[in-house]
Design a protein around this motif. Structure first.
Motif, PDB file in Angstrom:
ATOM      1  N   GLY A 268       0.796  -1.219   0.000  1.00  0.00           N
ATOM      2  CA  GLY A 268       0.000   0.000   0.000  1.00  0.00           C
ATOM      3  C   GLY A 268       0.828   1.268   0.000  1.00  0.00           C
ATOM      4  O   GLY A 268       0.371   2.311  -0.484  1.00  0.00           O
ATOM      5  N   HIS A 269       2.070   1.196   0.523  1.00  0.00           N
ATOM      6  CA  HIS A 269       2.913   2.385   0.554  1.00  0.00           C
ATOM      7  C   HIS A 269       3.370   2.808  -0.836  1.00  0.00           C
ATOM      8  O   HIS A 269       3.859   3.924  -1.011  1.00  0.00           O
ATOM      9  N   LYS A 270       3.214   1.934  -1.829  1.00  0.00           N
ATOM     10  CA  LYS A 270       3.604   2.271  -3.192  1.00  0.00           C
ATOM     11  C   LYS A 270       2.483   2.987  -3.950  1.00  0.00           C
ATOM     12  O   LYS A 270       2.697   3.470  -5.057  1.00  0.00           O
ATOM     13  N   PHE A 271       1.283   3.016  -3.396  1.00  0.00           N
ATOM     14  CA  PHE A 271       0.148   3.674  -4.025  1.00  0.00           C
ATOM     15  C   PHE A 271      -0.141   4.982  -3.305  1.00  0.00           C
ATOM     16  O   PHE A 271      -0.128   5.024  -2.068  1.00  0.00           O
ATOM     17  N   PRO A 272      -0.439   6.051  -4.039  1.00  0.00           N
ATOM     18  CA  PRO A 272      -0.916   7.272  -3.376  1.00  0.00           C
ATOM     19  C   PRO A 272      -2.207   6.997  -2.607  1.00  0.00           C
ATOM     20  O   PRO A 272      -3.007   6.142  -2.991  1.00  0.00           O
ATOM     21  N   THR A 273      -2.395   7.725  -1.522  1.00  0.00           N
ATOM     22  CA  THR A 273      -3.526   7.456  -0.626  1.00  0.00           C
ATOM     23  C   THR A 273      -4.859   7.564  -1.349  1.00  0.00           C
ATOM     24  O   THR A 273      -5.738   6.703  -1.197  1.00  0.00           O
ATOM     25  N   ARG A 274      -5.020   8.612  -2.144  1.00  0.00           N
ATOM     26  CA  ARG A 274      -6.287   8.812  -2.842  1.00  0.00           C
ATOM     27  C   ARG A 274      -6.543   7.704  -3.861  1.00  0.00           C
ATOM     28  O   ARG A 274      -7.656   7.162  -3.955  1.00  0.00           O
ATOM     29  N   ILE A 275      -5.507   7.338  -4.621  1.00  0.00           N
ATOM     30  CA  ILE A 275      -5.665   6.289  -5.633  1.00  0.00           C
ATOM     31  C   ILE A 275      -5.945   4.949  -4.956  1.00  0.00           C
ATOM     32  O   ILE A 275      -6.764   4.154  -5.432  1.00  0.00           O
TER      33      ILE A 275
END
Length: 205
Positions: free
Chosen positions: A143-150
């Motif tokens: 999850g840290h590789k994805f932006p929070t909103r996306i």
């Protein structure tokens, strides 16, 4: 005196037999003793390996690169799209040729008025849920590789795709996937700049 010597020889023989029996017992237990000596070392190495992997994947956030994570997610979505395309109102199988025209017509009427073709069957829905579960595991582990909103939007798209937000048809599920490809940047494959004719062997067009 002679009896004393005889008793001494007898005691000596018994002691030699006892020592021989002890040697045999020690030899039979040698493997167990070696395993007992190696076990702490094995446990220590396993603990070091587990701790090193923990540092590698969690604290340092290494392991799979962002591109590899996105590529794995796209591959799962391609499998989902392939499943939905094949179940999007497929034509019914033609009746066997050995039937007469009346039997063939009855069979066609049953196939048309029977099972709905705009929703997934139980087996196909189970396969879809497995793919969605794999996508959610990627979001959870990386999850840290994805932006929070996306990340939030993708989770919502997966919930809609699985029918958790309400019943959906196969056509609607395909539209959800198209929306994901259109709105999420990581779902788009970026060109590497390598010409296609160089990839396939240098043919000139």
């Amino acid at each position: 005196v002679r009896m004393t010597f005889i008793e001494m020889q007898f005691i000596k023989k018994e002691m030699m037999n006892a020592l021989h029996a002890m040697d045999q017992m020690m030899a039979s237990n040698e493997i167990n003793m070696n395993l007992a000596a190696v076990t702490p070392v094995v446990l220590l190495l396993y603990s070091i390996r587990s701790f090193s992997r923990f540092l590698w994947y969690v604290l340092l956030q290494l392991g799979k690169s962002k591109e590899q994570t996105f590529a794995e997610f796209r591959k799962i979505m391609v499998d989902v799209e392939r499943l939905l395309v094949m179940r999007n109102c497929p034509p019914s199988a033609p009746p066997p040729m050995y039937l007469n025209e009346e039997e063939r017509a009855q069979l066609l009427d049953l196939s048309v008025g029977g099972q709905r073709t705009d929703v997934l069957s139980a087996d196909d829905l189970g396969m879809l849920m497995l793919h969605i579960h794999d996508c959610r595991n990627i979001l959870h582990q990386y999850g840290h590789k994805f932006p929070t909103r996306i990340k939030h939007d993708v989770a919502e798209d997966l919930a809609e795709l699985s029918g958790e937000r309400g019943p959906v048809s196969v056509k609607q599920q395909l539209q959800i996937i198209m929306r994901m490809y259109r709105t999420h940047p990581f779902m788009k494959v970026v060109s590497t700049g390598i010409q296609f004719n160089k990839v396939i062997g240098g043919f000139d067009y």
